[in-house]
Enzyme design. Structure first.
Site, short mmCIF file in Angstrom:
data_model
loop_
_atom_site.label_atom_id
_atom_site.label_comp_id
_atom_site.label_asym_id
_atom_site.label_seq_id
_atom_site.Cartn_x
_atom_site.Cartn_y
_atom_site.Cartn_z
N ASP A 80 39.83 44.41 43.46
CA ASP A 80 39.00 43.30 42.98
C ASP A 80 38.36 42.65 44.20
O ASP A 80 39.03 41.96 44.97
CB ASP A 80 39.90 42.32 42.21
N HIS A 97 43.92 37.26 40.11
CA HIS A 97 43.14 36.42 39.19
C HIS A 97 43.44 36.92 37.77
O HIS A 97 43.71 38.11 37.58
CB HIS A 97 41.65 36.64 39.53
N LYS A 126 29.39 35.29 43.63
CA LYS A 126 30.26 34.90 44.74
C LYS A 126 29.61 35.27 46.08
O LYS A 126 30.07 34.85 47.13
CB LYS A 126 31.62 35.60 44.66
#
Ligand code: PMP
Length: 400
Positions: free
Chosen positions: A194, A117, A220
């Site tokens: 991550d 990302h 999330k």
């Protein structure tokens, strides 16, 4: 573990029942998370770690209890290894600026993977600009699986740090983190993972992974936005300089010299997102109560069901076909631009994401300008997937 725990799933869009397939962008929140935030503001609203008064002490207890819940969820050796952040983005930036920038020298190397990302690319590019360090990239193959064996030559005696995503938000790939950490540690290289897309789907055990840092975004994993945690090994957190200066992160201030507070307060300058942290604790409690293995079983089943059905849609190409995936399916549909597809599906009440998903290099690998992405959570249903497939077919017919 019930769909009815999530009130926002009952809303209608364009007069159609919402089919929420954008869980990788942000998941929905259960009532228990919403209540925890509401109760804090209604009954316990006060600043933390400061007041001698009852309300402040109660707010501090709730805030610190949330840290304990997150420690349980991640199997952190102690809640003190967890720093509250705004999310994964801030966690990566904190490690980049405090841990890596303070040690790395010109010509030394940082490795990231091709599927990161942007929030796990740009902070490292900033460090490289600031220090003269060099960014290197671990590639993935056409299924979207990292070419781990290439690490053997990619890691040199100049490599100082490796940052890698646990589960890709655009391809769905679950990376073999333990193996990557072992390879990196064998050459003295520290690793940040991550975990943005992992905590809602996978059992996370930071001690077993043995990573040096692990980042989490609350939203999330059914928690609030703007809150997350950074896990770090204590020896690193203790040796790192503070990231932000201000109140709370000090134990003593004079104009000549400031003595910093102990970890984790050293990294939590200013009044924190108290309600967010309490909401995050409630989200961790929700997962702990229902069992991540049950959540994983339910969303894996949806992933396999959807993948099978999508493979049968004419002109549909799945982008990211790794063996191990979280419930994320990126795809293109011949003759229909992903953005048009997203707009058409929206009119059927279906929320998906379209674009590069903040992973431009990963999408470029497949020579497509953008993809559409359906991402499932355990509360989605097979009926919703059937409706989605029918809607995809209708959209394709419109463009034929
Ligand atoms: N990493 C991955 C894999 C993500 O999916 C995201 C969010 N899309 C992030 C990092 C950044 O998370 P946040 O915006 O919550 O900081």
């Amino acid at each position: 573990m019930n769909r009815s725990d999530f009130p926002c799933l009952n809303v209608k869009v364009h007069n159609k029942p919402l089919v929420y397939f954008d869980n990788a962008a942000t998941a929905q929140r259960p009532q228990s998370v919403i209540d925890a935030i509401k109760n804090y503001y209604e009954q316990t609203n006060a600043n933390v770690h400061r007041g001698v008064h009852q309300l402040s002490s109660d707010a501090t207890d709730l805030f610190e209890q949330a840290r304990i819940s997150m420690a349980k969820l991640l199997n952190s050796p102690s809640e003190k290894n967890l720093i509250f952040t705004r999310g994964c983005t801030e966690g990566v930036n904190l490690v980049a600026q405090s841990f890596v920038r303070s040690q790395i020298k010109k010509g030394e190397e940082i490795i990231v993977s091709e599927m990161e990302h942007h929030s796990n690319i740009v902070p490292w590019q900033l460090v490289c600009e600031q220090t003269g360090a060099v960014l290197k990239v671990l590639p993935f193959d056409d299924n979207g699986e990292l070419e781990i064996e290439k690490l053997d030559e990619l890691i040199t005696d100049k490599t100082r740090f490796l940052a890698v995503v646990h589960a890709s938000n655009s391809l769905g790939t679950i990376n073999p983190i333990k193996q990557i950490v072992e390879k990196a540690h064998a050459k003295g290289v520290h690793v940040l993972v991550d975990g943005a897309q992992a905590t809602a789907h996978l059992n996370i055990d930071v001690q077993d992974l043995d990573c040096d840092f692990y980042t989490v975004s609350g939203h999330k994993m059914y928690g609030p936005t703007g809150i997350g945690v950074l896990y770090g090994k204590m020896e690193h957190l203790e040796s790192m300089p503070p990231y932000h200066g201000g109140g709370e992160m000090i134990s003593h201030v004079t104009f000549e010299k400031t003595v910093y507070n102990a970890v984790p307060a050293k990294f939590e300058a200013g009044t924190p997102n108290i309600a967010g942290a309490i909401g995050l604790g409630a989200a961790a409690d929700y997962i702990l109560q229902h069992g991540i293995e049950n959540i994983n079983k339910a969303d894996s089943e949806l992933l396999h069901y959807a993948t099978e059905k999508m493979q049968k849609v004419d002109g549909l190409r799945i982008i990211g076909t790794a063996k191990n995936k979280v419930s994320v399916v990126s795809f293109t549909l011949e003759g229909v631009h992903p953005h048009d597809l997203g707009t058409i599906l929206d009119h059927y009440g279906i929320a998906i994401r379209t674009g590069h998903h903040c992973t431009m290099p990963a999408i470029k690998h497949f020579n497509v300008p953008a993809t559409a992405r359906a991402s499932f959570a355990f509360y989605n249903t097979k009926d919703e997937i059937d409706y989605f497939i029918k809607s995809l077919e209708k959209a394709r017919e419109m463009f034929l």
